[in-house]
Design a protein around this motif. Structure first.
Motif, PDB file in Angstrom:
ATOM      1  N   MET A   1      36.654 -27.871  87.821  1.00  0.00           N
ATOM      2  CA  MET A   1      35.865 -27.047  86.918  1.00  0.00           C
ATOM      3  C   MET A   1      36.769 -26.338  85.915  1.00  0.00           C
ATOM      4  SD  MET A   1      32.657 -26.001  86.524  1.00  0.00           S
ATOM      5  CE  MET A   1      31.696 -24.636  86.006  1.00  0.00           C
ATOM      6  N   MET A   2      37.857 -25.763  86.403  1.00  0.00           N
ATOM      7  CA  MET A   2      38.776 -25.039  85.533  1.00  0.00           C
ATOM      8  C   MET A   2      39.361 -25.965  84.473  1.00  0.00           C
ATOM      9  SD  MET A   2      39.897 -22.060  85.056  1.00  0.00           S
ATOM     10  CE  MET A   2      41.246 -20.982  84.791  1.00  0.00           C
ATOM     11  N   GLN A   3      39.696 -27.196  84.887  1.00  0.00           N
ATOM     12  CA  GLN A   3      40.271 -28.147  83.949  1.00  0.00           C
ATOM     13  C   GLN A   3      39.268 -28.504  82.846  1.00  0.00           C
ATOM     14  OE1 GLN A   3      41.484 -31.839  85.737  1.00  0.00           O
ATOM     15  NE2 GLN A   3      42.629 -32.488  83.946  1.00  0.00           N
ATOM     16  N   THR A   4      37.996 -28.662  83.221  1.00  0.00           N
ATOM     17  CA  THR A   4      36.958 -28.966  82.239  1.00  0.00           C
ATOM     18  C   THR A   4      36.795 -27.819  81.259  1.00  0.00           C
ATOM     19  OG1 THR A   4      35.806 -30.341  83.847  1.00  0.00           O
ATOM     20  CG2 THR A   4      34.531 -29.584  81.966  1.00  0.00           C
ATOM     21  N   GLU A   5      36.773 -26.576  81.765  1.00  0.00           N
ATOM     22  CA  GLU A   5      36.645 -25.412  80.893  1.00  0.00           C
ATOM     23  C   GLU A   5      37.826 -25.329  79.937  1.00  0.00           C
ATOM     24  OE1 GLU A   5      36.128 -22.011  83.389  1.00  0.00           O
ATOM     25  OE2 GLU A   5      34.118 -22.622  84.006  1.00  0.00           O
ATOM     26  N   SER A   6      39.020 -25.643  80.435  1.00  0.00           N
ATOM     27  CA  SER A   6      40.215 -25.606  79.604  1.00  0.00           C
ATOM     28  C   SER A   6      40.131 -26.648  78.492  1.00  0.00           C
ATOM     29  CB  SER A   6      41.456 -25.855  80.468  1.00  0.00           C
ATOM     30  OG  SER A   6      42.607 -25.879  79.661  1.00  0.00           O
ATOM     31  N   LYS A   7      39.683 -27.854  78.845  1.00  0.00           N
ATOM     32  CA  LYS A   7      39.532 -28.904  77.829  1.00  0.00           C
ATOM     33  C   LYS A   7      38.480 -28.509  76.797  1.00  0.00           C
ATOM     34  CE  LYS A   7      40.943 -32.984  80.418  1.00  0.00           C
ATOM     35  NZ  LYS A   7      40.511 -34.310  80.922  1.00  0.00           N
ATOM     36  N   GLN A   8      37.397 -27.906  77.270  1.00  0.00           N
ATOM     37  CA  GLN A   8      36.357 -27.469  76.349  1.00  0.00           C
ATOM     38  C   GLN A   8      36.881 -26.414  75.388  1.00  0.00           C
ATOM     39  OE1 GLN A   8      33.180 -26.334  79.015  1.00  0.00           O
ATOM     40  NE2 GLN A   8      32.338 -28.397  79.047  1.00  0.00           N
ATOM     41  N   GLN A   9      37.691 -25.503  75.882  1.00  0.00           N
ATOM     42  CA  GLN A   9      38.275 -24.479  75.018  1.00  0.00           C
ATOM     43  C   GLN A   9      39.212 -25.099  73.995  1.00  0.00           C
ATOM     44  OE1 GLN A   9      39.975 -21.899  77.986  1.00  0.00           O
ATOM     45  NE2 GLN A   9      38.120 -20.672  78.165  1.00  0.00           N
ATOM     46  N   VAL A  10      40.039 -26.047  74.448  1.00  0.00           N
ATOM     47  CA  VAL A  10      40.975 -26.724  73.535  1.00  0.00           C
ATOM     48  C   VAL A  10      40.205 -27.455  72.446  1.00  0.00           C
ATOM     49  CG1 VAL A  10      42.636 -28.629  73.376  1.00  0.00           C
ATOM     50  CG2 VAL A  10      42.868 -26.921  75.186  1.00  0.00           C
ATOM     51  N   TRP A  11      39.171 -28.193  72.841  1.00  0.00           N
ATOM     52  CA  TRP A  11      38.427 -28.962  71.846  1.00  0.00           C
ATOM     53  C   TRP A  11      37.555 -28.078  70.960  1.00  0.00           C
ATOM     54  CZ3 TRP A  11      39.142 -33.416  69.653  1.00  0.00           C
ATOM     55  CH2 TRP A  11      40.024 -34.297  70.265  1.00  0.00           C
ATOM     56  N   SER A  12      37.104 -26.988  71.469  1.00  0.00           N
ATOM     57  CA  SER A  12      36.363 -26.045  70.631  1.00  0.00           C
ATOM     58  C   SER A  12      37.284 -25.504  69.537  1.00  0.00           C
ATOM     59  CB  SER A  12      35.808 -24.905  71.488  1.00  0.00           C
ATOM     60  OG  SER A  12      35.055 -24.027  70.702  1.00  0.00           O
ATOM     61  N   ALA A  13      38.513 -25.192  69.908  1.00  0.00           N
ATOM     62  CA  ALA A  13      39.500 -24.719  68.937  1.00  0.00           C
ATOM     63  C   ALA A  13      39.822 -25.814  67.927  1.00  0.00           C
ATOM     64  CB  ALA A  13      40.771 -24.257  69.652  1.00  0.00           C
ATOM     65  N   ARG A  14      39.930 -27.047  68.395  1.00  0.00           N
ATOM     66  CA  ARG A  14      40.208 -28.172  67.478  1.00  0.00           C
ATOM     67  C   ARG A  14      39.071 -28.368  66.490  1.00  0.00           C
ATOM     68  NH1 ARG A  14      42.933 -32.566  71.665  1.00  0.00           N
ATOM     69  NH2 ARG A  14      45.004 -31.633  71.629  1.00  0.00           N
ATOM     70  N   MET A  15      37.831 -28.240  66.957  1.00  0.00           N
ATOM     71  CA  MET A  15      36.673 -28.376  66.059  1.00  0.00           C
ATOM     72  C   MET A  15      36.745 -27.320  64.950  1.00  0.00           C
ATOM     73  SD  MET A  15      34.760 -30.869  67.149  1.00  0.00           S
ATOM     74  CE  MET A  15      35.800 -31.846  68.212  1.00  0.00           C
ATOM     75  N   HIS A  16      37.114 -26.120  65.353  1.00  0.00           N
ATOM     76  CA  HIS A  16      37.231 -25.034  64.374  1.00  0.00           C
ATOM     77  C   HIS A  16      38.375 -25.325  63.391  1.00  0.00           C
ATOM     78  CE1 HIS A  16      37.109 -21.049  62.660  1.00  0.00           C
ATOM     79  NE2 HIS A  16      38.412 -20.952  62.862  1.00  0.00           N
ATOM     80  N   GLU A  17      39.505 -25.770  63.914  1.00  0.00           N
ATOM     81  CA  GLU A  17      40.660 -26.080  63.061  1.00  0.00           C
ATOM     82  C   GLU A  17      40.308 -27.145  62.025  1.00  0.00           C
ATOM     83  OE1 GLU A  17      43.868 -27.214  65.657  1.00  0.00           O
ATOM     84  OE2 GLU A  17      43.833 -25.285  66.686  1.00  0.00           O
ATOM     85  N   GLN A  18      39.608 -28.181  62.458  1.00  0.00           N
ATOM     86  CA  GLN A  18      39.221 -29.235  61.516  1.00  0.00           C
ATOM     87  C   GLN A  18      38.279 -28.671  60.456  1.00  0.00           C
ATOM     88  OE1 GLN A  18      35.957 -30.903  61.052  1.00  0.00           O
ATOM     89  NE2 GLN A  18      36.943 -31.936  59.319  1.00  0.00           N
ATOM     90  N   ALA A  19      37.325 -27.855  60.878  1.00  0.00           N
ATOM     91  CA  ALA A  19      36.335 -27.314  59.941  1.00  0.00           C
ATOM     92  C   ALA A  19      36.975 -26.457  58.850  1.00  0.00           C
ATOM     93  CB  ALA A  19      35.285 -26.507  60.706  1.00  0.00           C
ATOM     94  N   VAL A  20      38.006 -25.689  59.214  1.00  0.00           N
ATOM     95  CA  VAL A  20      38.633 -24.806  58.226  1.00  0.00           C
ATOM     96  C   VAL A  20      39.816 -25.455  57.517  1.00  0.00           C
ATOM     97  CG1 VAL A  20      37.882 -22.718  59.416  1.00  0.00           C
ATOM     98  CG2 VAL A  20      40.140 -23.663  59.919  1.00  0.00           C
ATOM     99  N   SER A  21      40.171 -26.674  57.923  1.00  0.00           N
ATOM    100  CA  SER A  21      41.353 -27.338  57.347  1.00  0.00           C
ATOM    101  C   SER A  21      41.140 -27.830  55.921  1.00  0.00           C
ATOM    102  CB  SER A  21      41.767 -28.533  58.217  1.00  0.00           C
ATOM    103  OG  SER A  21      40.835 -29.603  58.069  1.00  0.00           O
ATOM    104  N   GLY A  22      39.887 -28.058  55.559  1.00  0.00           N
ATOM    105  CA  GLY A  22      39.623 -28.624  54.247  1.00  0.00           C
ATOM    106  C   GLY A  22      39.755 -30.143  54.231  1.00  0.00           C
ATOM    107  N   LEU A  23      40.116 -30.729  55.356  1.00  0.00           N
ATOM    108  CA  LEU A  23      40.256 -32.176  55.468  1.00  0.00           C
ATOM    109  C   LEU A  23      39.005 -32.780  56.089  1.00  0.00           C
ATOM    110  CD1 LEU A  23      43.869 -32.367  56.978  1.00  0.00           C
ATOM    111  CD2 LEU A  23      43.208 -32.830  54.605  1.00  0.00           C
ATOM    112  N   GLY A  24      38.755 -34.036  55.742  1.00  0.00           N
ATOM    113  CA  GLY A  24      37.690 -34.765  56.411  1.00  0.00           C
ATOM    114  C   GLY A  24      38.117 -35.072  57.838  1.00  0.00           C
TER     115      GLY A  24
END
Length: 99
Positions: A1-24
């Protein structure tokens, strides 16, 4: 469970990074060394699922006096008992409050 939550947090941050990056998505994934398939998988997994529509069907009252005209049990464990046909009009508002 902890590993899944950690992956979700990492990917949530990545989604945000992509959105604000200005890149497709494609360009951002190339820059980050990720596949677009993985990006889209996580974007779908992290998206909020749509709430199912609540539909009610009016049924005629055929019970005995003193019995409930309607009893509803929600997935969250609420039990709603409507004693009279006049109170059936309250059901829609009540369900909206319980959501």
């Amino acid at each position: 469970m902890m590993q899944t939550e950690s992956k979700q947090q990492v990917w949530s941050a990545r989604m945000h990074e992509q959105a604000v990056s200005g890149l497709g998505i494609k360009a951002w994934c190339v820059r980050e060394g990720l596949t677009e398939t993985t990006f889209h998988y996580w974007r779908k997994r992290l998206s909020v699922p749509a709430q199912p529509a609540t539909s009610l069907i009016a049924l005629p009252f055929v019970g005995q006096p003193g019995k409930h005209a309607l009893q509803l049990e929600t997935p969250h464990g609420y039990v709603i008992r409507i004693a009279s046909l006049e109170q059936l009009g309250w059901v829609k508002g009540l369900l909206e409050v319980l959501r």
